[in-house]
Design a protein around this motif. Structure first.
Motif, PDB file in Angstrom:
ATOM      1  N   HIS A  52       0.820  -1.203   0.000  1.00 60.18           N
ATOM      2  CA  HIS A  52       0.000   0.000   0.000  1.00 60.18           C
ATOM      3  C   HIS A  52       0.853   1.250   0.000  1.00 60.18           C
ATOM      4  N   ASP A  53       1.963   1.216   0.735  1.00 60.23           N
ATOM      5  CA  ASP A  53       2.736   2.450   0.863  1.00 60.23           C
ATOM      6  C   ASP A  53       3.638   2.701  -0.341  1.00 60.23           C
ATOM      7  N   LEU A  54       3.436   1.923  -1.396  1.00 60.02           N
ATOM      8  CA  LEU A  54       4.171   2.177  -2.630  1.00 60.02           C
ATOM      9  C   LEU A  54       3.385   3.047  -3.610  1.00 60.02           C
ATOM     10  N   ALA A  55       2.156   3.360  -3.241  1.00 58.24           N
ATOM     11  CA  ALA A  55       1.290   4.053  -4.197  1.00 58.24           C
ATOM     12  C   ALA A  55       1.875   5.384  -4.654  1.00 58.24           C
ATOM     13  N   ALA A  56       2.393   6.170  -3.706  1.00 60.07           N
ATOM     14  CA  ALA A  56       2.917   7.487  -4.077  1.00 60.07           C
ATOM     15  C   ALA A  56       4.161   7.337  -4.951  1.00 60.07           C
ATOM     16  N   ALA A  57       5.024   6.420  -4.559  1.00 60.54           N
ATOM     17  CA  ALA A  57       6.230   6.198  -5.364  1.00 60.54           C
ATOM     18  C   ALA A  57       5.847   5.718  -6.756  1.00 60.54           C
ATOM     19  N   TYR A  58       4.849   4.871  -6.814  1.00 61.53           N
ATOM     20  CA  TYR A  58       4.380   4.393  -8.114  1.00 61.53           C
ATOM     21  C   TYR A  58       3.890   5.554  -8.970  1.00 61.53           C
ATOM     22  N   ALA A  59       3.188   6.464  -8.346  1.00 62.69           N
ATOM     23  CA  ALA A  59       2.650   7.607  -9.087  1.00 62.69           C
ATOM     24  C   ALA A  59       3.770   8.474  -9.656  1.00 62.69           C
ATOM     25  N   LEU A  60       4.939   8.434  -9.036  1.00 58.40           N
ATOM     26  CA  LEU A  60       6.081   9.201  -9.532  1.00 58.40           C
ATOM     27  C   LEU A  60       6.996   8.359 -10.414  1.00 58.40           C
ATOM     28  N   ASP A  61       6.578   7.156 -10.746  1.00 59.58           N
ATOM     29  CA  ASP A  61       7.432   6.233 -11.502  1.00 59.58           C
ATOM     30  C   ASP A  61       8.726   5.952 -10.757  1.00 59.58           C
ATOM     31  N   ALA A  62       8.631   5.897  -9.440  1.00 56.84           N
ATOM     32  CA  ALA A  62       9.824   5.723  -8.621  1.00 56.84           C
ATOM     33  C   ALA A  62       9.954   4.303  -8.071  1.00 56.84           C
ATOM     34  N   LEU A  63       9.350   3.370  -8.775  1.00 62.50           N
ATOM     35  CA  LEU A  63       9.521   1.969  -8.413  1.00 62.50           C
ATOM     36  C   LEU A  63      10.362   1.292  -9.476  1.00 62.50           C
ATOM     37  N   ARG A 109      14.207   3.865  -3.637  1.00 63.31           N
ATOM     38  CA  ARG A 109      15.363   3.256  -2.970  1.00 63.31           C
ATOM     39  C   ARG A 109      16.624   4.051  -3.278  1.00 63.31           C
ATOM     40  N   GLU A 110      16.744   4.473  -4.546  1.00 66.81           N
ATOM     41  CA  GLU A 110      17.912   5.260  -4.927  1.00 66.81           C
ATOM     42  C   GLU A 110      17.911   6.612  -4.235  1.00 66.81           C
ATOM     43  N   VAL A 111      16.743   7.179  -4.071  1.00 73.39           N
ATOM     44  CA  VAL A 111      16.632   8.444  -3.339  1.00 73.39           C
ATOM     45  C   VAL A 111      17.096   8.247  -1.908  1.00 73.39           C
ATOM     46  N   ALA A 112      16.703   7.127  -1.316  1.00 76.87           N
ATOM     47  CA  ALA A 112      17.099   6.839   0.071  1.00 76.87           C
ATOM     48  C   ALA A 112      18.621   6.752   0.201  1.00 76.87           C
ATOM     49  N   VAL A 113      19.232   6.103  -0.769  1.00 78.21           N
ATOM     50  CA  VAL A 113      20.693   5.998  -0.764  1.00 78.21           C
ATOM     51  C   VAL A 113      21.315   7.375  -0.932  1.00 78.21           C
ATOM     52  N   ARG A 114      20.769   8.111  -1.856  1.00 78.61           N
ATOM     53  CA  ARG A 114      21.305   9.426  -2.177  1.00 78.61           C
ATOM     54  C   ARG A 114      21.221  10.367  -0.975  1.00 78.61           C
ATOM     55  N   LEU A 115      20.117  10.327  -0.269  1.00 72.70           N
ATOM     56  CA  LEU A 115      19.910  11.226   0.868  1.00 72.70           C
ATOM     57  C   LEU A 115      20.383  10.624   2.180  1.00 72.70           C
ATOM     58  N   ASP A 116      20.768   9.348   2.100  1.00 77.00           N
ATOM     59  CA  ASP A 116      21.227   8.643   3.303  1.00 77.00           C
ATOM     60  C   ASP A 116      20.160   8.664   4.401  1.00 77.00           C
ATOM     61  N   VAL A 117      18.934   8.307   3.988  1.00 73.79           N
ATOM     62  CA  VAL A 117      17.831   8.171   4.940  1.00 73.79           C
ATOM     63  C   VAL A 117      17.153   6.832   4.680  1.00 73.79           C
ATOM     64  N   PRO A 118      16.377   6.353   5.653  1.00 74.77           N
ATOM     65  CA  PRO A 118      15.705   5.062   5.434  1.00 74.77           C
ATOM     66  C   PRO A 118      14.705   5.133   4.288  1.00 74.77           C
ATOM     67  N   GLU A 119      14.482   3.976   3.670  1.00 75.59           N
ATOM     68  CA  GLU A 119      13.539   3.920   2.547  1.00 75.59           C
ATOM     69  C   GLU A 119      12.143   4.338   2.968  1.00 75.59           C
ATOM     70  N   GLY A 120      11.765   3.923   4.181  1.00 77.16           N
ATOM     71  CA  GLY A 120      10.440   4.286   4.661  1.00 77.16           C
ATOM     72  C   GLY A 120      10.274   5.792   4.774  1.00 77.16           C
ATOM     73  N   THR A 121      11.327   6.458   5.157  1.00 77.97           N
ATOM     74  CA  THR A 121      11.289   7.923   5.259  1.00 77.97           C
ATOM     75  C   THR A 121      11.052   8.549   3.888  1.00 77.97           C
ATOM     76  N   VAL A 122      11.728   8.010   2.898  1.00 75.32           N
ATOM     77  CA  VAL A 122      11.548   8.544   1.544  1.00 75.32           C
ATOM     78  C   VAL A 122      10.116   8.335   1.081  1.00 75.32           C
ATOM     79  N   LYS A 123       9.609   7.137   1.317  1.00 74.09           N
ATOM     80  CA  LYS A 123       8.229   6.859   0.880  1.00 74.09           C
ATOM     81  C   LYS A 123       7.256   7.828   1.543  1.00 74.09           C
ATOM     82  N   THR A 124       7.479   8.103   2.814  1.00 72.63           N
ATOM     83  CA  THR A 124       6.603   9.026   3.539  1.00 72.63           C
ATOM     84  C   THR A 124       6.725  10.433   2.993  1.00 72.63           C
TER      85      THR A 124
END
Lengths: 237, 222
Positions: free
Chosen positions: A5-16, B190-205
């Motif tokens: 579920h928490d991939l939706a925003a990343a998906y919307a940005l083509d970030a998956l 994931r690449e953003v997380a590496v680039r910013l040196d933050v957890p992946e969950g933080t980037v997703k949020t």
């Protein structure tokens, strides 16, 4: 599953990446909440494109207009059933020229004799590899909606090979038929065996100046004129 | 509602548009990512032109091109950072728009959004296949707009650019950074997380919160 579920925003940005994107798209099929979120965030993401807006070089327009002039448009079906069982989406390569040769076929039927015969993978000493190795081999990709077919033919050898994977089942009592379009007239070029989705068929063909190739589904035994829709098609340049 | 799942890979399994099934519709009609209606008082001229494109009207497509090309090309060149390649991908986008136009359902959303979505997806897929991982770390995800010829750009193009830029300013710096790196930089989260040196969950949020904020600020209709 909840993690998707928490991939939706990343998906919307083509970030998956490829794997996550595929997994998330599979998830979307069964998750209305995610579909809604993707729809909303996707629209928002699309507005980000506006910040990058930049006038393209003028000559690009000429190139694009020429390209679309040569590109057939898909045709929408009124309902979702489509003509081919198992196909996800059916679209047609309907174009003015194609329509014209569908009509001309009826008039030409008396003059055209079926020229292609399925001969398996070997024919009079010629096999599929020989065709690909022929000096005059030409290879064309016929675009369908979900999949494509590859046609390789050699006029020297009078042989055509049709390759494809993941081809939908044509249905009981039906068969795929290849058409060689010669001077706007479709000439039956042979029947294509469908074997669990993959096919590789070698056909005897006369030495004709083929302008385009098309594939339709016909009743078993084939037809002498193509039955719409044209499922795969490509011009030979 | 339905969402459009687009799987694009120019060199591999060819582009396919698949409407995610909804309870009421199984028809293979393409829709853009939202089913909102435009709430402006006059219709988008691009939408109007595209209606005629759906019937094969090439002159209408020329009009449509003039209206939409800056957004498509600009997005593509921003992500790819290679003008020649950007032209090629832009052409692919417009050929796809032309080819699939008859299956576009205008009642379900804006063609402008649809075109931008295709453009971004194709650009991202292309940049990922063209660049090595090492090169991708050099991606400049800053929000700064790329250099361009001011004289050539029309006022409307510039205004839209400024409107979005102003909206982005409303995000927090971390949100803006994450969204920019992902969208304009073409990086995966994931690449953003590496680039910013933050957890992946933080980037997703940050991405999610940033987009929600942006949606609110820009008044994107629901």
């Amino acid at each position: 599953m909840s993690e998707l579920h928490d991939l939706a925003a990343a998906y919307a940005l083509d970030a998956l990446d490829g794997a996550e994107r595929a997994a998330f798209e599979a998830h979307l099929a069964g998750c209305p909440d995610c579909r809604r979120e993707v729809a909303e965030l996707g629209d928002t993401a699309a507005t980000l494109a506006g910040a990058a807006a930049q006038a393209p070089p003028p000559e690009l327009k000429r190139s694009i207009m020429a390209a679309i002039s040569a590109t057939p448009q898909d045709v929408a079906h009124a309902d979702g059933s489509g003509a081919v069982a198992g196909a996800n989406v059916v679209s047609l390569a309907a174009r003015r020229r194609t329509t014209r040769w569908l009509g001309a076929a009826a008039a030409a039927v008396l003059a055209i004799v079926a020229i292609g015969v399925v001969v398996g993978t070997r024919s009079s000493g010629v096999d599929i590899d020989d065709v690909y190795a022929a000096g005059d081999v030409r290879i064309v990709t016929l675009e369908g909606d979900d999949t494509s077919l590859r046609v390789a033919w050699s006029r020297e050898l009078d042989r055509v090979v049709v390759d494809g994977e993941a081809l939908a089942d044509p249905g009981a009592g039906n068969v795929y038929e290849l058409w060689a379009i010669v001077e706007d007239v479709p000439v039956p070029a042979g029947l294509i065996e469908h074997d669990g989705g993959a096919l590789s068929t070698l056909l005897d063909v006369d030495d004709l100046d083929v302008a385009a190739w098309g594939v339709t589904i016909e009743p078993a035994g084939g037809s002498e004129t193509p039955t719409p829709p044209i499922l795969y098609y490509a011009d030979v340049e | 509602m339905s969402a459009l799942a687009v799987d694009l890979a120019p060199c591999a399994p060819r582009a396919r548009l698949r409407v995610v099934p909804t309870p009421t519709s199984a028809a293979p009609t393409m829709t853009p990512m939202s089913d909102h209606e435009r709430t402006t008082t006059e219709p988008d001229p691009a939408q109007v032109a595209f209606e005629r494109v759906r019937t094969g009207d090439e002159a209408a497509f020329a009009e449509f091109y003039d209206l939409i090309a800056p957004v498509v090309y600009g997005t593509v060149v921003r992500v790819l950072r290679a003008p020649a390649l950007a032209e090629e991908v832009t052409q692919e986008v417009f050929v796809e728009l032309w080819r699939t136009a008859p299956r576009f359902d205008p009642a379900r959303g804006a063609v402008r959004s649809w075109a931008a979505t295709i453009a971004h997806r194709r650009a991202v897929d292309r940049v990922r296949s063209e660049q090595s991982a090492r090169n991708r770390e050099e991606v400049d995800g800053r929000r700064r707009v790329t250099e361009h010829d001011e004289v050539v750009d029309e006022v409307t193009v510039r205004l839209e650019r400024e409107r979005v830029a102003a909206a982005m300013e409303q995000l927090s710096e971390p949100q803006r950074e994450a969204v920019s790196l992902a969208y304009y930089g073409g990086l995966t989260y994931r690449e953003v997380a590496v680039r910013l040196d933050v957890p992946e969950g933080t980037v997703k949020t940050r991405i999610r919160d940033g987009l929600i904020k942006l949606r609110h600020v820009m008044g994107v209709p629901t």
